[in-house]
Design a protein around this motif. Structure first.
Motif, PDB file in Angstrom:
ATOM      1  N   ALA A  60       0.791  -1.014   0.032  1.00  0.00           N
ATOM      2  CA  ALA A  60      -0.037  -0.060  -0.058  1.00  0.00           C
ATOM      3  C   ALA A  60       0.922   1.299   0.067  1.00  0.00           C
ATOM      4  CB  ALA A  60      -0.848  -0.282   1.067  1.00  0.00           C
ATOM      5  N   CYS A  64       1.142   4.180  -2.939  1.00  0.00           N
ATOM      6  CA  CYS A  64       0.912   5.807  -2.190  1.00  0.00           C
ATOM      7  C   CYS A  64       2.121   6.352  -2.938  1.00  0.00           C
ATOM      8  CB  CYS A  64       0.733   5.636  -0.847  1.00  0.00           C
ATOM      9  SG  CYS A  64       0.828   7.409  -0.326  1.00  0.00           S
ATOM     10  N   ARG A  79      -5.057   7.152   1.136  1.00  0.00           N
ATOM     11  CA  ARG A  79      -4.834   6.404  -0.316  1.00  0.00           C
ATOM     12  C   ARG A  79      -4.615   5.010  -0.076  1.00  0.00           C
ATOM     13  NH1 ARG A  79      -4.373   9.439  -5.113  1.00  0.00           N
ATOM     14  NH2 ARG A  79      -4.242  11.330  -4.749  1.00  0.00           N
ATOM     15  N   GLY A  80      -5.492   4.200   0.353  1.00  0.00           N
ATOM     16  CA  GLY A  80      -5.526   2.897   0.665  1.00  0.00           C
ATOM     17  C   GLY A  80      -4.709   2.135   1.530  1.00  0.00           C
TER      18      GLY A  80
END
Length: 150
Positions: A60, A64, A79-80
């Protein structure tokens, strides 16, 4: 002849005390060696949950970084990137935080509260992150063989 066979049968009725003591001593020695090794293997298996969580967070953070072009905003929940873990949702992961791409995961008391820190670095002119694994607990999870350097 019959009395001789009868006396031999009466004498062969089990183990002597010394034979039993030898067996008990052998079992004791094996247990003294095997039990600590078994406990370490079970802790290593439990710590795999911490390592897996860090691996997912690394992916992740890399996404990003590719989107943002920098690590400054790559924090937990953005952002996840997984939100910070501070609950008892996991059995062996106590806390996990992500700030500026640096992932710090701490195990529960079941894994000696060992931590695992993944730090990303950006090489000059590169768009790919390289990772460094560390641990501040003594002995570290790397020294114990529970986690690996990237």
């Amino acid at each position: 002849m019959k009395s001789m066979m009868k006396s031999n049968m009466n004498n062969a009725k089990g183990f002597t005390l010394i034979e039993l003591m030898i067996v008990v001593a052998i079992i004791g020695i094996l247990a003294a060696i095997a039990l600590p090794a078994y406990q370490d293997y079970t802790k290593k298996a439990k710590f795999a949950e911490v390592v897996t969580s860090v691996g997912a967070a690394r992916s992740a953070v890399e996404l990003c970084f590719q989107t943002e072009g920098a690590l400054a905003n790559c924090d937990a929940g953005y952002r996840g990137i997984p939100a910070a873990v501070v609950t008892t949702t996991y059995e062996n992961l106590d806390t996990m935080g992500i700030a500026n791409g640096v992932i710090t995961a701490v195990g529960t008391a079941g894994v000696d509260s060992a931590n695992y820190i993944a730090t990303p670095t950006i090489a000059d002119g590169e768009t790919v992150l390289t990772w460094t694994a560390t641990s501040t607990t003594t002995p570290s999870c790397i020294d114990k063989g529970w986690c690996s350097e990237f």
